[in-house]
Each structure stands twice: as structure tokens, then as C-alpha cells.
Design an enzyme around this catalytic site. Structure first.
Site, PDB file in Angstrom:
ATOM      1  N   CYS A 188       9.858   5.442  -4.852  1.00 21.87           N
ATOM      2  CA  CYS A 188       9.083   6.554  -5.417  1.00 21.87           C
ATOM      3  C   CYS A 188       8.266   6.023  -6.600  1.00 21.87           C
ATOM      4  O   CYS A 188       7.079   6.319  -6.741  1.00 21.87           O
ATOM      5  CB  CYS A 188      10.012   7.654  -5.930  1.00 21.87           C
ATOM      6  SG  CYS A 188      11.253   8.217  -4.758  1.00 21.87           S
ATOM      7  N   CYS A 216       8.033  11.338   2.608  1.00 18.68           N
ATOM      8  CA  CYS A 216       7.843  10.107   1.846  1.00 18.68           C
ATOM      9  C   CYS A 216       8.824   9.027   2.308  1.00 18.68           C
ATOM     10  O   CYS A 216       8.443   7.870   2.487  1.00 18.68           O
ATOM     11  CB  CYS A 216       8.035  10.365   0.350  1.00 18.68           C
ATOM     12  SG  CYS A 216       6.586  11.059  -0.448  1.00 18.68           S
ATOM     13  N   ARG A 265       8.849  17.387   1.552  1.00 17.95           N
ATOM     14  CA  ARG A 265       7.951  16.328   1.087  1.00 17.95           C
ATOM     15  C   ARG A 265       8.702  15.029   0.855  1.00 17.95           C
ATOM     16  O   ARG A 265       8.219  13.948   1.189  1.00 17.95           O
ATOM     17  CB  ARG A 265       7.249  16.764  -0.206  1.00 17.95           C
ATOM     18  CG  ARG A 265       6.093  15.837  -0.609  1.00 17.95           C
ATOM     19  CD  ARG A 265       4.982  15.909   0.414  1.00 17.95           C
ATOM     20  NE  ARG A 265       4.021  14.821   0.247  1.00 17.95           N
ATOM     21  CZ  ARG A 265       4.065  13.671   0.912  1.00 17.95           C
ATOM     22  NH1 ARG A 265       5.049  13.440   1.783  1.00 17.95           N
ATOM     23  NH2 ARG A 265       3.161  12.748   0.730  1.00 17.95           N
ATOM     24  N   HIS A 290       4.286   6.326  -7.323  1.00 21.16           N
ATOM     25  CA  HIS A 290       3.964   7.413  -8.263  1.00 21.16           C
ATOM     26  C   HIS A 290       4.067   7.036  -9.729  1.00 21.16           C
ATOM     27  O   HIS A 290       3.899   7.894 -10.597  1.00 21.16           O
ATOM     28  CB  HIS A 290       4.838   8.628  -7.930  1.00 21.16           C
ATOM     29  CG  HIS A 290       4.570   9.148  -6.541  1.00 21.16           C
ATOM     30  ND1 HIS A 290       3.386   9.748  -6.193  1.00 21.16           N
ATOM     31  CD2 HIS A 290       5.320   9.109  -5.417  1.00 21.16           C
ATOM     32  CE1 HIS A 290       3.420  10.066  -4.904  1.00 21.16           C
ATOM     33  NE2 HIS A 290       4.582   9.690  -4.402  1.00 21.16           N
TER      34      HIS A 290
END
Lengths: 285, 102
Positions: free
Chosen positions: A199, A246, A242, A203
Site C-alpha cells: 500500500c 488493490c 477497494r 500511496h
């Protein structure tokens, strides 16, 4: 009743006071550790995007890309999630078979989005809004809803909508809560899947850069605006839907929605957004 | 002469035995190994997306009598399982090094 000698009473009082103080110190210590993480997280994004105001991170990718922001602002005039909010209101108010409604489980008419996720000491786990919606259903003799989209996303959208403007304020004040937070933190930073991605990789490191045609959103503010109407889905969907997408995209097997793993991840991500405001539901590509 | 025949016979038997030891594992065994590795990776939360479907494809090929194809797919699944497990074990010990330092 037999009287306890004064010196023993005093000793007992000292022991009790010490135990109380230890618990207070422990709670403050966990929260202080989390606060240090939160500050470091904010500093990271402030350095990456010096022109972006902290409050704007609640708008996700639209905080860091002006063209996308303009398109989104235009879309907000007739938001695609509006019908889902209306449906969600109707579902929230519709009585169960036993005559009760969701209002019997959620205070304030359902405007409680800001209370989730939280660590439930009795259950020994993180409780999300969608989990609480299903707990309410089961407590009233109804079957739980599927957790990615559909009715649960609509109810969550309605509750998020009427809770708008409330601050994100996740508390981590016990050993159990801190363990859940750390597991969520580990999932956020560890690389997974055949593509060996995390992640944080997309991000944090690559926030603001393009992944094919899309701009990667910053993790700060990630969870404030869910559930979202995603154009790709053609419907409103939950945060855990979501997350699953991912995980899938990195070549990892996704965890189930409302699994311990995704609940802990939501707990960590939401804590990192402490100080922002809840502004869901939202629309995204 | 008899000694020569005996020596050659012993050598042939030994070579056959070595050949047996060097034979590739059967597809069935590979599938079982791949499934075991997949479960190990899944137990620590690091299963990869395709591994289960590869194992399923290998089983289907084996049931269809395609031993070589089944073995090929099973090798791929086993490789994925091993890599996923190594990734998981490494990340469990080292994920904190990936947290950006400011």
C-alpha cells in the site's frame, strides 16, 4: 465487620493507586506512539506536496491534481452516489421482520460514521461501520449483508452522508487496540503478491504519479470519504471492496471483506487520518 | 568371462537405480507439494493470487491423463508457493525497514 489495620489499608491504597496509574500510563503511551506515527505520516505528505492544505487530503487524489479536482467538482453538482444515499435512507428506515429498525442499534439517527472503526475490548477486535450494520441485522434476526457493495454500501453511504463534517478521531488506548493497529500498519507497509508491492509503495512513494491512466492517491485521507461510487464499478462500494481490488492488482490473494486483516488495515489508515473530517460518500474513477 | 558378464550386469542395475533416483517427481507429488506450500503461505497471509488456480489446472490436466502438462503447471504453482512463503517470512521480519524515515 473486622477492621483492617491502618497500615494495611494504607498499603492497599498505595497498590491500587499504582495499578490505576499504570493503566493510565499504558493508555497514554499507546496513544503517544500512534500520535508519533500520525505526525510522521503527515510530515511525509507535507514534504511531498507542500502546496496542499492538510484539510484537502480528505478529498483523496483530487487534493493533489487540479485537473482531476475540477472534473470532480463538476461531477459533485449531480453526484453519482446521490441515488445510493436515498436508497440507503429507505433501507435504514425500513423495519426488520421484528419491527425494529437500524435506529435501534445506532444513536443519533445513524449519524455515527465518526465512531468507526474502533477497537472493541469485549470482542477483542476492530469493529467497522459495515460490521456494525451486519451485527445490528443479526441481533434483530436478519441475515448479514454481503460486504462489498449493494445494500450494505447504500446504508453505509447514507450514514456517512448524515455524519459529514465530523472529525476523524481513532483512539488506540489499550494493548489489544495497539496490537490491531500494528497489524494494520504491517499490512500497509509490507510488500505482497507476485508484483511485490505494498500500500505504501503506491500511496506514499508513488502518490501523485501515474499508474497507467490513473493518478495514485495519497494514503493520508484514504478512508474519510468511503463508501465511494466508483465509475469503474458502476455502483457504490465499500472500502474493503477497494482493498480487495488493490490486493488483487498486486498479484496477491485478497482477504475477505471484513476479515481481521482488512479491519486492522482500516483501523491503521483511519488513525493516520485523525484530524481530517469524514466527508463520504464520494465519487471516484 | 563370467566375471565380465557379472560386472556389466551389476553396472546396468546400478545405472538403472541411479536413473530412478534422478527421475522427476510425478505430477501428483508436485501438486501435493504445491498445495502444501500454498497453505503455508496462506497461513501467514501471503498467498499469491494465481497459485490456487494453477493447482486446480494441474489437477484437471492430471485427471485428463496429461501427466507432462500437469507436472509443468504444478512446478509453476510450487515455485509461486515457495516465493510467496519466502516473501512472507522476509516481510514479517523486515517490514519496519520499509517505513519511511523522516
Amino acid at each position: 465487620m473486622k477492621k483492617i489495620p491502618l497500615n494495611r489499608s494504607f498499603a492497599l491504597l498505595v497498590v491500587l493507586a499504582a495499578m490505576f496509574a499504570a493503566v493510565r500510563v499504558e493508555a497514554a503511551d499507546y496513544q503517544a506512539r500512534v500520535q508519533a506515527d500520525i505526525q510522521a505520516f503527515r510530515n511525509y505528505f507535507a514534504a511531498q506536496f507542500p502546496d496542499v492544505k492538510f484539510a484537502d487530503y480528505a478529498d483523496g487524489v483530487y487534493a493533489i491534481d487540479e485537473d482531476s479536482r475540477q472534473q470532480w467538482k463538476e461531477m459533485e453538482e449531480f453526484p453519482p452516489y446521490a441515488l445510493s444515499v436515498e436508497d440507503g435512507k429507505a433501507l435504514f428506515e425500513k423495519p426488520f421482520a421484528n419491527g425494529k429498525t437500524y435506529g435501534s442499534c445506532f444513536a443519533n439517527g445513524g449519524a455515527v460514521r465518526q465512531n468507526y472503526p474502533y477497537y472493541d475490548e469485549k470482542k477483542g477486535k476492530v469493529v467497522t461501520l459495515e460490521m456494525a450494520i451486519n451485527d445490528c441485522r443479526v441481533a434483530n434476526g436478519e441475515k448479514p449483508l454481503a460486504c462489498k457493495a449493494g445494500d450494505i454500501a447504500k446504508i453505509s453511504a447514507y450514514m456517512a452522508f448524515i455524519s459529514r463534517g465530523n472529525p476523524v478521531d481513532v483512539k488506540v488506548q489499550s494493548e489489544g487496540a495497539y496490537k490491531a493497529y500494528m497489524k494494520g500498519k504491517e499490512l500497509f507497509y509490507a510488500k505482497h503478491g507476485k508484483l511485490n508491492m505494498s500500500c505504501a509503495g503506491c500511496h506514499m512513494q508513488y502518490a501523485g504519479r501515474r499508474l497507467r491512466a490513473e493518478i495514485l492517491s495519497p494514503a493520508l485521507g484514504h478512508t474519510t470519504h468511503f463508501p465511494v461510487y466508483r465509475s469503474k464499478w458502476g455502483e457504490i462500494g465499500t472500502l474493503h471492496k477497494r482493498y480487495g481490488g488493490c490486493s488483487n492488482d498486486t498479484g496477491a490473494k485478497s482477504f475477505a471483506p471484513q476479515s481481521e486483516e482488512y479491519c486492522n488495515l482500516e483501523f491503521f489508515e483511519t488513525a493516520m487520518s485523525n484530524g481530517l473530517i469524514f466527508n463520504g460518500p464520494a465519487s471516484r474513477k | 568371462m563370467k566375471r565380465k558378464i557379472l560386472s556389466v550386469s551389476v553396472m546396468l542395475v546400478l545405472l538403472a537405480g541411479v536413473g530412478e533416483l534422478r527421475a522427476e517427481p510425478a505430477a501428483k507429488e508436485l501438486i501435493e507439494q504445491a498445495e502444501a506450500k500454498r497453505k503455508e503461505a496462506a497461513a501467514i497471509g501471503f498467498e499469491w493470487r494465481e497459485t490456487a488456480s494453477l493447482i486446480k489446472s494441474a489437477r484437471t490436466a492430471l485427471e485428463g491423463g496429461q501427466e507432462a502438462e500437469a507436472a509443468k503447471i504444478a512446478w509453476q504453482a510450487l515455485d509461486e508457493g515457495e516465493q510467496a512463503l519466502a516473501q512472507g517470512r522476509y516481510m514479517q521480519q523486515n517490514w519496519e525497514t520499509l517505513v519511511p524515515k523522516l
